[in-house]
Motif scaffolding. Sequence first.
Motif, mmCIF file in Angstrom:
data_model
loop_
_atom_site.group_PDB
_atom_site.id
_atom_site.type_symbol
_atom_site.label_atom_id
_atom_site.label_comp_id
_atom_site.label_asym_id
_atom_site.label_seq_id
_atom_site.Cartn_x
_atom_site.Cartn_y
_atom_site.Cartn_z
ATOM 1 N N MET A 87 -5.979 -4.376 0.067
ATOM 2 C CA MET A 87 -6.637 -3.081 0.167
ATOM 3 C C MET A 87 -6.997 -2.647 -1.249
ATOM 4 S SD MET A 87 -7.428 -0.264 2.008
ATOM 5 C CE MET A 87 -6.373 -0.258 3.436
ATOM 6 N N PRO A 88 -8.282 -2.423 -1.545
ATOM 7 C CA PRO A 88 -8.645 -1.918 -2.866
ATOM 8 C C PRO A 88 -8.206 -0.459 -2.992
ATOM 9 C CG PRO A 88 -10.600 -2.655 -1.630
ATOM 10 C CD PRO A 88 -9.437 -2.703 -0.709
ATOM 11 N N LEU A 89 -7.519 -0.171 -4.089
ATOM 12 C CA LEU A 89 -7.026 1.181 -4.358
ATOM 13 C C LEU A 89 -7.424 1.594 -5.769
ATOM 14 C CD1 LEU A 89 -3.364 0.737 -3.007
ATOM 15 C CD2 LEU A 89 -5.302 1.764 -1.786
ATOM 16 N N ARG A 90 -7.431 2.902 -5.988
ATOM 17 C CA ARG A 90 -7.818 3.446 -7.299
ATOM 18 C C ARG A 90 -6.865 4.588 -7.656
ATOM 19 N NH1 ARG A 90 -13.100 4.335 -6.456
ATOM 20 N NH2 ARG A 90 -12.607 6.225 -5.347
ATOM 21 N N TRP A 91 -6.510 4.662 -8.911
ATOM 22 C CA TRP A 91 -5.683 5.749 -9.445
ATOM 23 C C TRP A 91 -6.429 6.382 -10.609
ATOM 24 C CZ3 TRP A 91 -3.800 6.714 -14.306
ATOM 25 C CH2 TRP A 91 -2.799 7.684 -14.410
ATOM 26 N N GLN A 92 -6.372 7.710 -10.703
ATOM 27 C CA GLN A 92 -7.018 8.384 -11.830
ATOM 28 C C GLN A 92 -6.154 9.511 -12.302
ATOM 29 O OE1 GLN A 92 -11.041 9.551 -11.086
ATOM 30 N NE2 GLN A 92 -11.555 9.287 -13.216
ATOM 31 N N VAL B 264 0.814 -1.220 0.000
ATOM 32 C CA VAL B 264 0.000 0.000 0.000
ATOM 33 C C VAL B 264 0.848 1.271 0.000
ATOM 34 C CG1 VAL B 264 -1.688 1.343 1.341
ATOM 35 C CG2 VAL B 264 -2.098 -1.087 0.875
ATOM 36 N N PRO B 265 1.897 1.393 0.818
ATOM 37 C CA PRO B 265 2.701 2.618 0.762
ATOM 38 C C PRO B 265 3.315 2.877 -0.624
ATOM 39 C CG PRO B 265 3.190 1.418 2.767
ATOM 40 C CD PRO B 265 2.331 0.513 1.916
ATOM 41 N N PHE B 266 3.752 1.825 -1.295
ATOM 42 C CA PHE B 266 4.286 1.972 -2.649
ATOM 43 C C PHE B 266 3.222 2.558 -3.577
ATOM 44 C CE2 PHE B 266 4.364 0.076 -6.910
ATOM 45 C CZ PHE B 266 5.524 0.645 -7.406
ATOM 46 N N TYR B 267 2.025 1.979 -3.558
ATOM 47 C CA TYR B 267 0.959 2.450 -4.439
ATOM 48 C C TYR B 267 0.522 3.871 -4.089
ATOM 49 C CZ TYR B 267 0.541 -2.144 -6.559
ATOM 50 O OH TYR B 267 0.794 -3.303 -7.245
ATOM 51 N N ARG B 268 0.481 4.186 -2.833
ATOM 52 C CA ARG B 268 0.146 5.568 -2.440
ATOM 53 C C ARG B 268 1.170 6.540 -3.012
ATOM 54 N NH1 ARG B 268 -2.386 4.313 3.376
ATOM 55 N NH2 ARG B 268 -4.502 4.042 2.619
ATOM 56 N N GLY B 269 2.432 6.124 -3.037
ATOM 57 C CA GLY B 269 3.481 6.952 -3.628
ATOM 58 C C GLY B 269 3.297 7.180 -5.118
ATOM 59 N N LEU B 270 2.556 6.297 -5.777
ATOM 60 C CA LEU B 270 2.243 6.455 -7.203
ATOM 61 C C LEU B 270 0.979 7.276 -7.421
ATOM 62 C CD1 LEU B 270 2.893 2.827 -8.539
ATOM 63 C CD2 LEU B 270 4.434 4.806 -8.667
ATOM 64 N N GLY B 271 0.288 7.623 -6.344
ATOM 65 C CA GLY B 271 -0.932 8.413 -6.461
ATOM 66 C C GLY B 271 -2.222 7.631 -6.306
ATOM 67 N N PHE B 272 -2.146 6.371 -5.925
ATOM 68 C CA PHE B 272 -3.354 5.578 -5.693
ATOM 69 C C PHE B 272 -3.997 6.024 -4.381
ATOM 70 C CE2 PHE B 272 -1.454 2.882 -8.832
ATOM 71 C CZ PHE B 272 -2.475 2.123 -9.372
#
Length: 148
Positions: free
Chosen positions: A143-148, A120-128
Amino acid sequence: MRIRPAHAEDAASIASLVRSCASLLEVDPAAAGPFWEAMAAPSHVANMASGRYRYLLAETGSEIVGFIAFRDGSHLFNLFVGPPHQGRGVGRALWHHALSELPASSDGTEVTVNASLTAVPFYRGLGFRQAGEPDMVNGIAIMPLRWQ
């Protein structure tokens, strides 16, 4: 590092790379059988043949150090980097390379991922951003995540 499309003959190496991440993924190993079946070489071969998936590999020399797979152009199905190569920009490079090839990146469509909690921290760093509540699926906490 070189990024290239994956082929069916890469499936065993992909499966092995995912297995190398088991200690980072499994919360309930007794329930993880279906997950490991989905990550076995025959499943990757079938995914690649289906036309619904796009796999890219990161290689250093002849070693596969990471891979990314998208399903239907908008769901990040897998992104794995071998433990010795984590924290060195491999995952970020795979993400940016794949994103540049996706129709979702040009028309504003969102990208979804069911991230392992350790990622999750990695994906948050990408803007998810979080798109749902944490869950347990086949022995893996996600954890379901979304990026736009």
